[in-house]
Design an enzyme around this catalytic site. Structure first.
Site, short mmCIF file in Angstrom:
data_model
loop_
_atom_site.label_atom_id
_atom_site.label_comp_id
_atom_site.label_asym_id
_atom_site.label_seq_id
_atom_site.Cartn_x
_atom_site.Cartn_y
_atom_site.Cartn_z
N ASP A 1 0.45 -1.19 0.16
CA ASP A 1 -0.66 0.36 0.15
C ASP A 1 1.30 1.17 0.14
O ASP A 1 2.27 1.17 0.21
CB ASP A 1 -0.74 -0.09 1.23
CG ASP A 1 -2.01 0.42 0.90
OD1 ASP A 1 -2.25 1.54 0.21
OD2 ASP A 1 -2.92 1.51 2.01
N ASP B 1 -3.72 7.20 -3.73
CA ASP B 1 -4.82 7.86 -4.26
C ASP B 1 -5.51 8.66 -2.69
O ASP B 1 -4.94 8.44 -1.95
CB ASP B 1 -5.76 6.69 -4.86
CG ASP B 1 -6.42 5.53 -3.41
OD1 ASP B 1 -4.77 5.11 -2.88
OD2 ASP B 1 -7.18 4.88 -2.86
N CYS C 1 -8.65 -26.11 15.07
CA CYS C 1 -7.38 -25.43 14.69
C CYS C 1 -6.26 -25.69 16.00
O CYS C 1 -6.86 -26.25 17.24
CB CYS C 1 -7.28 -23.56 14.79
SG CYS C 1 -6.99 -22.78 15.77
#
Length: 482
Positions: free
Chosen positions: A90, A125, A278
């Protein structure tokens, strides 16, 4: 449109695809765990153990810290993070949205991302949040487009360039931006500034934003939904055509002692049992997890396991052609998600354009199922049934009586169709024995339309008690009811 994205399987607007990068091929949909170069709750080198194929990090954080910047420029981004797979970076837009400014230009951060070897580059942006004035949204969108066009001129090599779609909560601006960026040509299209919608549970508005942006893109373009990291909304977002997600939630939630599931989030101190299998949950009791000195680390690991388990579940649903059934199940986990489901089905006409016409079995999951693309497609094709003479409509197949020229099956939510099609998708529907009001309403509306399309046919309807509905009175005016 990028030539590096190949779609392999489709269901609804969702798809399984392959995105080719300089550091390997990524199968989508997938989640990119967010890596903070300064705070690594779980080391990037361990991420493949959880199912991660790709990571995302913030190039602005690296750029700002001299030690990180020099190492990244010298040895490369992948060496800095100790990860040999694809990495997206990013640009600092997040910091721009939080602090209002950043100490770098668009050109500087794009060039920096190229120099350190990012696989997917994001220009700087402007992430315009929801509910700003239209004037602000238009002005910031214009700046974003200018920056993206400039980045397109700068980017080169094997790196992919992202073109973030902005436009705040103005749907026409989102579609317009997506269309403009498509003409410029980018490799990945992130949908930006949607985190505020998710943080405030405005999932119905998020659906509108995604659909608006998708309408402006080539259907084969890969889409990244920025900031969407909670597994309970993956199925919904994928069904709308999103391919990439990024998650900092696994670490941020763990820091707050929160335990993620596919149906919501628990505070670990409120758990008496661990509803998961998990490795973390099978090796700890709830009490052990609460008291563990490394509780935050264990929670982050659990959260990642659950995240990728749901991604695999979504992929399997696409392969089997029952993604929308998974969406309907997941959206009942929260009232705001259920509102989003209803909002999505208001655009069934759009979904129907992307939804495969042939699947396995149509499972009816509740009133919302009557608005699915398959039902809409059926109603649009009623004119294809050419009938003549006398037609018998009943609930189950039977031999054609010599008195009738046709026998049709009545099956909610579709309506009446030739019994020869009763075992063919989607008429092989699995549904409740006593239909709900919405299912019957859709079926009767289609039945009435079929009668209107065949005015010279004498229809006889053998109605069952379980099919009672106010529309039967209207049906009595145009058909014989038994």
């Amino acid at each position: 449109m990028t030539s590096r994205f190949e779609i392999l399987h489709k269901d609804a607007a969702g798809r399984i695809g392959k995105l080719t990068t300089a550091h390997g091929v990524v199968e989508t949909p997938t989640v990119m765990p967010v890596i903070n170069p300064n705070i690594q709750t779980i080391k990037p080198s361990e991420m493949r153990d959880f199912g991660a194929q790709m990571l995302i990090t913030n190039s602005y954080i690296i750029y700002r810290k001299e030690e990180l910047r020099e190492k990244a420029l010298k040895d490369g981004l992948h060496s800095l993070l100790d990860f040999d797979g694809p990495i997206m970076t990013d640009s600092g837009s997040f910091q721009l949205s939080v602090y209002g400014e950043v100490e770098v230009s668009n050109e500087q951060i794009v060039e920096f991302q190229q120099k350190i070897g990012s696989d997917i580059i994001v220009p700087l942006d402007i992430p315009t949040p929801p509910n700003v004035t239209r004037e602000q949204a238009e002005a910031e969108l214009e700046t974003t487009v200018q920056r993206l066009k400039a980045a397109r001129e700068l980017a080169n090599g094997d790196m992919l360039l992202a073109g973030p779609v902005q436009g705040s909560s103005y749907l026409d601006l989102r579609e317009q931006c997506a269309h403009t960026l498509s003409e410029v040509g980018f490799d990945v299209y992130p949908f930006g500034a949607v985190v505020p919608l998710m943080e405030t549970y405005r999932y119905a508005d998020l659906v509108d934003v995604i659909i608006a942006a998708k309408k402006g893109l080539d259907p084969s373009a890969p889409v990244h939904l920025f900031g969407a990291g909670h597994p309970m909304m993956f199925a919904l977002a994928v069904s709308l055509g999103c391919d990439l997600f990024d998650s900092a939630a696994y670490a941020l939630y763990a820091k707050d002692r929160r335990y993620i599931t596919t149906t919501g989030t628990y505070h670990v101190d409120q758990l008496q049992y661990l509803p998961c299998s998990c490795p973390v949950c099978v090796s700890h009791t709830a009490e052990q997890l609460k008291k563990a000195s490394n509780c935050q680390d264990l929670l982050a690991r659990h959260n990642l396991y659950v995240t990728f388990e749901e991604i695999r579940h979504v992929k399997q649903s696409i392969k089997e052609g029952n993604l929308l059934e998974l969406v309907e199940q997941r959206c009942r986990a929260h009232p705001r998600l259920l509102s989003a489901l209803k909002q999505m089905y208001k655009s069934s006409y759009w979904l129907e354009q992307h939804d495969p016409a042939s699947k396995s079995t149509f499972f009816y999951c509740g009133p919302e199922s009557s608005k699915r693309p398959e039902v809409l497609r059926f109603s649009r094709r009623l004119g294809r049934f050419s009938l003549k003479g006398k037609a018998l409509i009943r609930a189950s197949p039977t031999r054609i009586d010599s008195e009738f020229d046709h026998v049709l099956i009545f099956r909610p939510p579709f309506g009446a169709f030739p019994q020869e099609l009763s075992e063919i998708y989607p008429f092989n529907t699995e549904s409740v024995h006593i239909p709900d009001y919405e299912s019957l309403e859709e079926a009767y509306m289609n039945f009435l339309e079929l009668i209107g399309l065949n005015p010279h046919v004498e229809f006889t309807f053998m109605i069952a008690e379980r099919f009672e509905h106010p529309l039967v009175e209207e049906l009595k005016q145009v058909a014989t009811i038994i």
